[in-house]
Motif scaffolding. Structure first.
Motif, PDB file in Angstrom:
ATOM      1  N   TYR A 143       0.852  -1.200   0.000  1.00 31.70           N
ATOM      2  CA  TYR A 143       0.000   0.000   0.000  1.00 31.70           C
ATOM      3  C   TYR A 143       0.884   1.244   0.000  1.00 31.70           C
ATOM      4  N   ILE A 173      -6.639   1.207   1.691  1.00 31.81           N
ATOM      5  CA  ILE A 173      -6.632  -0.149   1.128  1.00 31.81           C
ATOM      6  C   ILE A 173      -7.073  -0.144  -0.319  1.00 31.81           C
ATOM      7  N   ASP A 174      -8.178   0.538  -0.615  1.00 30.95           N
ATOM      8  CA  ASP A 174      -8.710   0.575  -1.977  1.00 30.95           C
ATOM      9  C   ASP A 174      -9.840   1.583  -2.041  1.00 30.95           C
ATOM     10  N   GLN A 185     -13.719  -8.625  -6.158  1.00 34.06           N
ATOM     11  CA  GLN A 185     -12.643  -7.645  -5.973  1.00 34.06           C
ATOM     12  C   GLN A 185     -12.762  -6.966  -4.621  1.00 34.06           C
ATOM     13  N   SER A 189     -10.038  -7.346  -1.377  1.00 32.47           N
ATOM     14  CA  SER A 189      -9.397  -6.166  -0.787  1.00 32.47           C
ATOM     15  C   SER A 189      -9.719  -6.057   0.695  1.00 32.47           C
ATOM     16  N   HIS A 192      -7.565  -8.566   2.755  1.00 32.28           N
ATOM     17  CA  HIS A 192      -6.182  -8.103   2.921  1.00 32.28           C
ATOM     18  C   HIS A 192      -6.132  -6.910   3.877  1.00 32.28           C
TER      19      HIS A 192
END
Length: 284
Positions: A143, A173-174, A185, A189, A192
């Motif tokens: 990241y 993170i996203d 997806q 994410s 993680h």
């Protein structure tokens, strides 16, 4: 009173029967490390709880062995914490909801199409670390972006922070734009991110910038009201000091620091208080 049988009653009868009842409730693995006493020469004993008596000596070569691991008490404790514990926001201490990654994904995708949501993981430095080391660990996990005290920062830049002050660091993170077909997806994410955030994630709606009451319903019962933090499902490994999920990342459950930082070293003159060190011991 000498020779009246006090020790025989205490150790050969009461303790022996109590230990027998304790061993009956333990696993076969634990029984291997505990010496078993001879069954007391009595017909029956009523009202006696299981007891444990531990010598002050090392019974195994594993440095992670403790009284709790030897007696299985730690197994029951971490089961209790994982099933009955209530997670709290690490910033404001408000109790937060517990959701699985799939539940988080379903809630995120319940937003109108086109909404943009940023997912962040709160991260903290532990004793002996500094912020550059913390930022390096975030980058090692893949990241590059973070929010420090609410401001977006690129971890590739040179970021200088006052080590004596507490800063709120959140790894980004996203970011997701709500649309069909992104389920897997999002879940990947989130899984993680939960590892990096020690089981905690924050959800923040970025677009639209102006959010009416219908948008704010997204947060109702989902995360703390101020910091939008949600807890993942708790498991026993998080409460196990000798498991990677729950072990101290610095000493790896060995009570032995693996890394030191020169900026934390001090030559303490006689009479200098700890409070003085916090206020500038490095200038002494």
């Amino acid at each position: 009173m000498s020779g009246s049988g006090k020790s025989s009653l205490a150790f050969d009868t009461v303790y022996a029967e109590g230990q027998r009842r304790l061993l009956a409730s333990m696993s076969t693995f634990a029984k291997r490390f505990i010496g078993q006493l001879k069954k007391p020469d009595v017909d029956f004993v009523n009202g006696l709880s299981p007891v444990v008596s531990i010598d002050q000596k090392t019974v195994g070569s594993n440095p992670r062995s403790t009284v709790g691991t030897m007696t299985d008490i730690s197994d029951y404790l971490r089961m209790l914490f994982a099933t009955m514990g209530t997670p709290h926001c690490p910033i404001c201490r408000e109790s937060v909801a517990v959701r699985s990654p799939n539940q988080m994904m379903e809630h995120l995708l319940s937003l109108p199409k086109g909404a943009e949501v940023e997912v962040r993981a709160p991260v903290y430095k532990i004793y002996g670390e500094d912020y550059p080391y913390l930022f390096e660990q975030i980058r090692v996990n893949g990241y590059r972006r973070a929010r420090i005290d609410g401001k977006p920062r690129d971890l590739g830049d040179n970021i200088e922070l006052d080590e004596d002050e507490e800063h709120i660091v959140e790894a980004v993170i996203d970011s997701f734009v709500v649309a069909p077909g992104i389920d897997q997806q999002v879940v990947t994410s989130l899984e993680h991110g939960l590892k990096l955030g020690d089981g905690l994630l924050g959800f923040h709606i970025l677009k639209p910038a102006k959010q009416g009451p219908e948008w704010k319903k997204f947060y109702d019962g989902f995360g703390c009201r101020q910091h939008r933090i949600v807890s993942g499902e708790m498991n026993q490994a998080q409460f196990t000091f000798n498991d990677p999920a729950g072990a101290c990342p610095t000493c790896a459950a060995l009570e032995r620091p693996c890394e030191s930082f020169r900026r934390c070293w001090y030559l303490i003159p006689a009479g200098l208080s700890r409070r003085s060190i916090r206020r500038g011991g490095d200038e002494q």
